[in-house]
Design an enzyme around this catalytic site. Structure first.
Site, PDB file in Angstrom:
ATOM      1  N   LYS A  12       2.385  12.465  18.114  1.00 24.33           N
ATOM      2  CA  LYS A  12       1.040  12.646  18.248  1.00 24.33           C
ATOM      3  C   LYS A  12       0.621  12.230  19.456  1.00 24.33           C
ATOM      4  O   LYS A  12       0.904  11.113  20.125  1.00 24.33           O
ATOM      5  CB  LYS A  12       0.289  12.231  17.292  1.00 24.33           C
ATOM      6  CG  LYS A  12       0.582  13.228  15.723  1.00 24.33           C
ATOM      7  CD  LYS A  12      -0.350  12.428  14.720  1.00 24.33           C
ATOM      8  CE  LYS A  12      -0.231  13.162  13.408  1.00 24.33           C
ATOM      9  NZ  LYS A  12      -1.029  12.599  12.355  1.00 24.33           N
ATOM     10  N   ARG A  22     -10.652   0.941   6.349  1.00 22.09           N
ATOM     11  CA  ARG A  22     -10.012  -0.121   7.213  1.00 22.09           C
ATOM     12  C   ARG A  22      -9.716   0.284   8.652  1.00 22.09           C
ATOM     13  O   ARG A  22     -10.016  -0.410   9.642  1.00 22.09           O
ATOM     14  CB  ARG A  22      -9.039  -0.967   6.477  1.00 22.09           C
ATOM     15  CG  ARG A  22      -7.734  -0.085   6.181  1.00 22.09           C
ATOM     16  CD  ARG A  22      -6.859   0.167   7.146  1.00 22.09           C
ATOM     17  NE  ARG A  22      -5.572   0.377   7.054  1.00 22.09           N
ATOM     18  CZ  ARG A  22      -4.723   1.011   7.831  1.00 22.09           C
ATOM     19  NH1 ARG A  22      -5.084   1.628   8.831  1.00 22.09           N
ATOM     20  NH2 ARG A  22      -3.156   1.004   7.227  1.00 22.09           N
ATOM     21  N   GLY A  63      -6.007   8.525  16.592  1.00 22.53           N
ATOM     22  CA  GLY A  63      -5.429   9.965  15.910  1.00 22.53           C
ATOM     23  C   GLY A  63      -3.944   9.709  15.890  1.00 22.53           C
ATOM     24  O   GLY A  63      -3.426  10.135  14.916  1.00 22.53           O
ATOM     25  N   ALA A  64      -3.551   9.216  17.028  1.00 17.89           N
ATOM     26  CA  ALA A  64      -1.766   9.155  17.109  1.00 17.89           C
ATOM     27  C   ALA A  64      -1.157   8.038  16.149  1.00 17.89           C
ATOM     28  O   ALA A  64      -0.958   7.119  16.826  1.00 17.89           O
ATOM     29  CB  ALA A  64      -1.535   9.115  18.670  1.00 17.89           C
ATOM     30  N   ASP A  65      -0.962   8.461  15.020  1.00 18.68           N
ATOM     31  CA  ASP A  65      -0.596   7.663  14.295  1.00 18.68           C
ATOM     32  C   ASP A  65       0.873   7.741  13.836  1.00 18.68           C
ATOM     33  O   ASP A  65       1.385   7.310  12.923  1.00 18.68           O
ATOM     34  CB  ASP A  65      -1.439   7.302  12.804  1.00 18.68           C
ATOM     35  CG  ASP A  65      -1.509   8.735  12.091  1.00 18.68           C
ATOM     36  OD1 ASP A  65      -0.951   9.823  12.617  1.00 18.68           O
ATOM     37  OD2 ASP A  65      -2.119   8.597  11.138  1.00 18.68           O
ATOM     38  N   LYS A  78       0.835  -1.146   0.153  1.00 21.09           N
ATOM     39  CA  LYS A  78       0.149   0.027   0.052  1.00 21.09           C
ATOM     40  C   LYS A  78       0.898   1.375   0.044  1.00 21.09           C
ATOM     41  O   LYS A  78       1.959   1.395   0.781  1.00 21.09           O
ATOM     42  CB  LYS A  78      -0.879   0.056   1.192  1.00 21.09           C
ATOM     43  CG  LYS A  78      -1.689   1.402   1.177  1.00 21.09           C
ATOM     44  CD  LYS A  78      -2.712   1.488   2.618  1.00 21.09           C
ATOM     45  CE  LYS A  78      -2.055   1.988   3.621  1.00 21.09           C
ATOM     46  NZ  LYS A  78      -2.982   2.286   4.752  1.00 21.09           N
TER      47      LYS A  78
END
Lengths: 319, 319
Positions: B232, B115, B226-228, B71
């Site tokens: 973050k 996903r 959110g914290a990817d 991906k």
């Protein structure tokens, strides 16, 4: 819809345009890479056991350019028994400004083969002795043939000795129509090759050194391009210490998994002695001074080559 | 020629089929991943400054499966000023047996959004309290809306409080036609949300904690998605220590750059206390015992989700 470019179309573009154009863009790429104007993260890697295969993901971009490129290249070594090529893959061109995909080159590994052969020609252009008496090709595979095709642009020599283990493959090589401009002799004895050739290209997946230090002629240049993964070796480490100039397409990669890596780990040479190919191209003082010096170039393949050839094919496809 | 599947076709496939099917395949993927039956190498990464953007390359495969997946997902944050989405990219499906490309899903980031939302539903299915009084959504972006859409399949609750910084965006969220099945209240005061909601999903790119440890209700489950990336944070580290169960989609990734990472680095919890989401799905003893326990799940996004959704869309496209 995004444009995909088929293998057939890619081959047409490569064959219609001159080798000199490809040599020029790959040269420019190596210079930018040596000048640290190219971002090339570590190569992504997947390995499979049944059937045996591996996938390399090479990617990166030239700083302040319009594009970034991701290349997926696979080798599945049982494919020939299914009537398929071992190599497969594609090159993806994206905008560096928006992330949009610009083109999908369904090259099935073809452009990797071409850019690898072109790198061999670039090396010979800058490092071969002024008078090439005979070209020595070690190996009889597809890359061995491509090397000769691209060497035509950078040397006038048309005498070739090819070394291989299989007499059958040697005979097929000799008859190959794509090499009809060359006078090709074949041998299974490496000393036959090393005693006559002063421009040698090794293209095998060998895991032990094929060329002995004492056998080569003064003034010989050797390009080693087979050792592209850990454990592969084509050149005797002693030969690397004997060389007056040692060049790498990527110093980091060659130390990690090229022929040079063996000599480094055996402490026969210091990493500081290795010169980046891009610096050799940009600076004539880094090339040979005379036709007695021995020079060696270790090629492992760098994403900048993929970036340059992808941009080239894309631009030609727009014309 | 290789089949490319357009974004429009991909959307049709996702919308035509049930959320339950997607939840099932993503669940199965997390279980395989926790059982170490999935090969997921480190994520490839490119960063750009002018304009600001980044690219993540996630790839891998289920052992002894037919496919491998790569991906490419990008975010270019100035794109909206050009009338383009920030997100872009594609999913590539290859044969694990020959390396041949089977399909190119030109999803432009859409399947990553889906996903990710489905993973939120999977977490809620196994970790939410038995009686969800009100769903709290932190953030007003596209992922916030998608989370609600997929939560419909796993909870009967249709009461929602949405927190955001912008009243304008909150008003737009409330009016969104895709959320018409929900009764939505909006607030800029986080305590309004935490005092009423016992299923909370955080979907912001915040760099500092948004939810205070003392404000949440007993029995609350929080999914932090959110914290990817490094730096973050949405969840107070103290809140993670207060949780009875701490779950991660990928323990390694969450320690490296998730909300959990902050608590680990502050030595508030030990990595051994973190449970893999796949293990929670496979083993009911690892879920909550009662409706007083506080549970937290940290989602950073794992390639197994991309593998599963790519295979799913490809198989549906063949029908």
């Amino acid at each position: 819809m995004v444009e995909t470019i088929s293998l057939q179309k890619i081959k047409e573009i490569i064959q219609k345009n001159s080798a000199e154009q490809l040599i020029k863009i790959i040269e420019e790429g190596f210079v930018l890479y040596a000048q640290k104007k190219v971002v090339v993260p570590p190569v992504g890697y997947l390995a499979f056991e049944k059937p045996p295969g591996d996938v390399h993901i090479k990617y990166g971009y030239i700083k302040d350019d319009d594009y970034y490129v991701i290349k997926i290249a696979s080798g599945f070594y049982d494919n020939p028994s299914l009537g398929l090529n071992s190599s497969n893959g594609m090159m993806l061109l994206f905008s560096q400004k928006t992330g949009e995909v610009k083109s999908i080159l369904l090259d099935e590994g073809y452009l990797t083969d071409i850019r690898t052969a072109v790198a061999g020609a670039v090396v010979a252009k800058y490092l071969a002795p002024s008078n090439v008496s005979c070209i020595g090709i070690v190996g009889t595979g597809m890359q061995a043939k491509l090397q000769l095709q691209y060497l035509k642009s950078v040397t006038k020599c048309r005498e070739v000795i090819v070394w291989g283990r299989s007499k059958e493959k040697l005979e097929l090589f000799k008859k190959d129509i794509s090499l009809k401009d060359f006078v090709i002799r074949i041998t299974t004895d490496m000393t036959q090759l090393t005693s006559r050739c002063n421009l040698i290209v090794t293209t095998t997946p060998s895991k032990k050194a094929l060329i002995n230090v004492d056998d080569i002629l003064p003034g010989t240049h050797i390009t080693a391009m087979g050792a592209d993964a850990d454990g592969k070796q084509e050149i005797d480490s002693q030969l690397i210490t004997k060389a007056d100039i040692v060049v790498a397409d990527s110093i980091d990669q060659c130390i990690d998994h090229g022929d040079i890596g063996f000599a480094i780990r055996e402490k026969l040479i210091d990493p500081s002695q290795i010169i980046s190919l891009g610096d050799v191209i940009a600076n004539k003082n880094l090339r040979r001074n005379n036709d007695e010096q021995i020079t060696i170039a270790d090629l492992t393949g760098v994403a900048i080559q993929d970036i340059q050839i992808t941009k080239y094919v894309y631009s030609k496809a727009q014309e």
